[in-house]
Design an enzyme around this catalytic site. Sequence first.
Site, mmCIF file in Angstrom:
data_model
loop_
_atom_site.group_PDB
_atom_site.id
_atom_site.type_symbol
_atom_site.label_atom_id
_atom_site.label_comp_id
_atom_site.label_asym_id
_atom_site.label_seq_id
_atom_site.Cartn_x
_atom_site.Cartn_y
_atom_site.Cartn_z
ATOM 1 N N ARG A 142 15.517 -1.730 4.315
ATOM 2 C CA ARG A 142 14.175 -1.249 4.690
ATOM 3 C C ARG A 142 13.770 -1.677 6.099
ATOM 4 O O ARG A 142 14.078 -2.756 6.557
ATOM 5 C CB ARG A 142 13.143 -1.804 3.702
ATOM 6 C CG ARG A 142 11.700 -1.536 4.151
ATOM 7 C CD ARG A 142 10.695 -1.840 3.102
ATOM 8 N NE ARG A 142 10.949 -3.100 2.461
ATOM 9 C CZ ARG A 142 10.391 -3.460 1.309
ATOM 10 N NH1 ARG A 142 9.571 -2.653 0.682
ATOM 11 N NH2 ARG A 142 10.670 -4.633 0.789
ATOM 12 N N ARG B 72 0.333 -8.630 -10.465
ATOM 13 C CA ARG B 72 1.723 -8.963 -10.756
ATOM 14 C C ARG B 72 1.909 -10.266 -11.508
ATOM 15 O O ARG B 72 3.034 -10.788 -11.563
ATOM 16 C CB ARG B 72 2.629 -8.873 -9.557
ATOM 17 C CG ARG B 72 2.340 -9.700 -8.398
ATOM 18 C CD ARG B 72 2.782 -8.972 -7.254
ATOM 19 N NE ARG B 72 3.945 -9.253 -6.521
ATOM 20 C CZ ARG B 72 4.296 -8.418 -5.536
ATOM 21 N NH1 ARG B 72 3.641 -7.316 -5.315
ATOM 22 N NH2 ARG B 72 5.318 -8.700 -4.807
ATOM 23 N N ARG C 124 12.997 -12.737 -5.270
ATOM 24 C CA ARG C 124 11.847 -11.891 -5.628
ATOM 25 C C ARG C 124 12.113 -11.171 -6.947
ATOM 26 O O ARG C 124 11.206 -10.987 -7.760
ATOM 27 C CB ARG C 124 11.553 -10.877 -4.506
ATOM 28 C CG ARG C 124 10.893 -11.540 -3.295
ATOM 29 C CD ARG C 124 11.020 -10.729 -2.030
ATOM 30 N NE ARG C 124 10.451 -9.408 -2.137
ATOM 31 C CZ ARG C 124 10.809 -8.359 -1.383
ATOM 32 N NH1 ARG C 124 11.747 -8.500 -0.472
ATOM 33 N NH2 ARG C 124 10.217 -7.208 -1.547
ATOM 34 N N LYS D 79 7.102 1.448 -4.494
ATOM 35 C CA LYS D 79 5.642 1.465 -4.692
ATOM 36 C C LYS D 79 4.914 1.880 -3.411
ATOM 37 O O LYS D 79 4.038 2.738 -3.434
ATOM 38 C CB LYS D 79 5.133 0.084 -5.138
ATOM 39 C CG LYS D 79 5.745 -0.412 -6.434
ATOM 40 C CD LYS D 79 5.175 -1.756 -6.848
ATOM 41 C CE LYS D 79 5.476 -2.889 -5.901
ATOM 42 N NZ LYS D 79 6.915 -3.240 -5.797
ATOM 43 N N ARG E 185 11.509 -6.844 7.324
ATOM 44 C CA ARG E 185 10.656 -7.879 6.743
ATOM 45 C C ARG E 185 11.453 -9.159 6.542
ATOM 46 O O ARG E 185 12.601 -9.116 6.116
ATOM 47 C CB ARG E 185 10.096 -7.401 5.390
ATOM 48 C CG ARG E 185 8.683 -6.887 5.485
ATOM 49 C CD ARG E 185 8.240 -6.151 4.253
ATOM 50 N NE ARG E 185 8.320 -6.924 3.014
ATOM 51 C CZ ARG E 185 7.888 -6.469 1.834
ATOM 52 N NH1 ARG E 185 7.320 -5.275 1.754
ATOM 53 N NH2 ARG E 185 8.008 -7.200 0.757
HETATM 54 P P1 AP5 Z 1 9.088 0.550 -0.720
HETATM 55 O O1 AP5 Z 1 8.281 1.763 -0.975
HETATM 56 O O2 AP5 Z 1 8.806 -0.259 0.498
HETATM 57 O O3 AP5 Z 1 9.137 -0.374 -2.040
HETATM 58 P P2 AP5 Z 1 8.038 -1.328 -2.686
HETATM 59 O O4 AP5 Z 1 8.095 -1.120 -4.154
HETATM 60 O O5 AP5 Z 1 6.735 -1.169 -1.995
HETATM 61 O O6 AP5 Z 1 8.702 -2.716 -2.367
HETATM 62 P P3 AP5 Z 1 8.073 -4.059 -1.821
HETATM 63 O O7 AP5 Z 1 9.252 -4.902 -1.411
HETATM 64 O O8 AP5 Z 1 7.016 -3.808 -0.808
HETATM 65 O O9 AP5 Z 1 7.469 -4.649 -3.054
HETATM 66 P P4 AP5 Z 1 7.141 -6.099 -3.269
HETATM 67 O O10 AP5 Z 1 6.381 -5.922 -4.483
HETATM 68 O O11 AP5 Z 1 8.260 -7.045 -3.365
HETATM 69 O O12 AP5 Z 1 6.432 -6.568 -1.904
HETATM 70 P P5 AP5 Z 1 4.933 -6.730 -1.516
HETATM 71 O O13 AP5 Z 1 4.760 -6.333 -0.119
HETATM 72 O O14 AP5 Z 1 4.068 -6.134 -2.552
HETATM 73 O O15 AP5 Z 1 10.627 1.025 -0.679
HETATM 74 C C1 AP5 Z 1 11.673 0.120 -0.430
HETATM 75 C C2 AP5 Z 1 12.757 0.810 0.417
HETATM 76 O O16 AP5 Z 1 13.357 1.844 -0.352
HETATM 77 C C3 AP5 Z 1 12.227 1.491 1.695
HETATM 78 O O17 AP5 Z 1 13.156 1.324 2.711
HETATM 79 C C4 AP5 Z 1 12.100 2.968 1.302
HETATM 80 O O18 AP5 Z 1 12.285 3.821 2.415
HETATM 81 C C5 AP5 Z 1 13.230 3.109 0.290
HETATM 82 N N1 AP5 Z 1 12.908 4.065 -0.771
HETATM 83 C C6 AP5 Z 1 11.698 4.227 -1.417
HETATM 84 N N2 AP5 Z 1 11.784 5.186 -2.361
HETATM 85 C C7 AP5 Z 1 13.078 5.628 -2.330
HETATM 86 C C8 AP5 Z 1 13.798 6.623 -3.073
HETATM 87 N N3 AP5 Z 1 13.194 7.342 -4.040
HETATM 88 N N4 AP5 Z 1 15.088 6.809 -2.784
HETATM 89 C C9 AP5 Z 1 15.706 6.077 -1.792
HETATM 90 N N5 AP5 Z 1 15.085 5.137 -1.048
HETATM 91 C C10 AP5 Z 1 13.788 4.915 -1.317
HETATM 92 O O19 AP5 Z 1 4.754 -8.307 -1.626
HETATM 93 C C11 AP5 Z 1 5.382 -9.168 -0.695
HETATM 94 C C12 AP5 Z 1 5.026 -10.607 -1.018
HETATM 95 O O20 AP5 Z 1 3.598 -10.794 -0.905
HETATM 96 C C13 AP5 Z 1 5.356 -11.063 -2.438
HETATM 97 O O21 AP5 Z 1 6.686 -11.484 -2.575
HETATM 98 C C14 AP5 Z 1 4.345 -12.205 -2.616
HETATM 99 O O22 AP5 Z 1 4.750 -13.363 -1.969
HETATM 100 C C15 AP5 Z 1 3.106 -11.659 -1.905
HETATM 101 N N6 AP5 Z 1 2.230 -10.909 -2.820
HETATM 102 C C16 AP5 Z 1 1.859 -9.600 -2.686
HETATM 103 N N7 AP5 Z 1 1.071 -9.229 -3.697
HETATM 104 C C17 AP5 Z 1 0.931 -10.309 -4.500
HETATM 105 C C18 AP5 Z 1 0.249 -10.536 -5.729
HETATM 106 N N8 AP5 Z 1 -0.449 -9.574 -6.332
HETATM 107 N N9 AP5 Z 1 0.340 -11.776 -6.280
HETATM 108 C C19 AP5 Z 1 1.018 -12.758 -5.683
HETATM 109 N N10 AP5 Z 1 1.692 -12.608 -4.528
HETATM 110 C C20 AP5 Z 1 1.665 -11.387 -3.933
HETATM 111 MG MG MG Z 2 5.542 -2.424 -0.782
#
Ligand code: AP5
Ligand code: MG
Length: 224
Positions: A127, A90, A171, A15, A160
């Site tokens: 990552r 989410r 997660r 994402k 992270r």
């Molecule tokens: P990346 O692009 O970083 O993936 P992502 O989908 O953004 O993954 P996240 O882990 O950030 O999502 P998340 O939803 O768990 O975390 P968030 O920060 O939102 O890619 C991942 C890796 O893959 C990278 O190394 C990249 O280089 C590689 N990659 C990407 N595309 C690729 C491809 N096509 N091929 C190969 N490699 C590839 O949330 C973190 C925490 O915050 C949550 O757990 C929660 O506690 C809190 N939080 C955030 N939002 C909310 C909400 N709305 N409600 C409640 N709690 C929340």
């Molecule tokens: Mg992300």
Amino acid sequence: MTRVVILLGAPGAGKGTQAANLSTSLGLAHIATGDLFRENLKNNTVLGEKARGFMNSGRLVPDALVLEMLFDRVAQPDCKSGYLLDGFPRTLPQAVALEAALGANTDVQVLNLEVSEESILSRATGRLLCRGCTAIYHRSFRPPVTSGVCDECGGELFQREDDQEVVVRERLNVYHTETAPLVEFYSKRNLLVGVNGEQTPDRVTEVLMSALAAVNSSDNGGDK
Ligand code: AP5
Ligand code: MG
Ligand code: ZN
């Protein structure tokens, strides 16, 4: 008409990587609730302290805290014509609150990045993030030119806290129970397009861009 694009997908589905590309191409502000929380954590704000325990153990931050932060952010001037949401909504209550806040005069498009669990684990655990900007790297799939250093800003790269395998698995569990139901929520409203996220990042961007264009042109051709 305000334009809101929502990127859905499991943790590590890509994402953040895709949102960075799409927001530039579409000229929309990139709003990532995870990034906003990490910024609060870094600055030791009250909100950051409240969120820390949930984030580091892989659980979701309570809806009330997320909603307040999100609605504050999208009220900023850079979101006036629209924005791209990454990591929000989410939970069903978050989706319902967003729907109520947006009202009828908004063009909503939802893209779901479909990626296998096996890829999720290797993506998340490999990552690396930049401390200086929000650039995203991967030890194998997107290594920086110089190990440990951001190509964009020269900042230090780090892993992270929640990207250890045991937390990634938690997660994923949370994703299945809390977030996966949003696929049905948006499908029922005919807003969702599923996209194969198991391709190179550039290819995924192309497919997402054409999905957005296709939905837009079918809207224009309709009788709305
Ligand atoms: P990346 O692009 O970083 O993936 P992502 O989908 O953004 O993954 P996240 O882990 O950030 O999502 P998340 O939803 O768990 O975390 P968030 O920060 O939102 O890619 C991942 C890796 O893959 C990278 O190394 C990249 O280089 C590689 N990659 C990407 N595309 C690729 C491809 N096509 N091929 C190969 N490699 C590839 O949330 C973190 C925490 O915050 C949550 O757990 C929660 O506690 C809190 N939080 C955030 N939002 C909310 C909400 N709305 N409600 C409640 N709690 C929340
Ligand atoms: Mg992300
Ligand atoms: Zn950087």
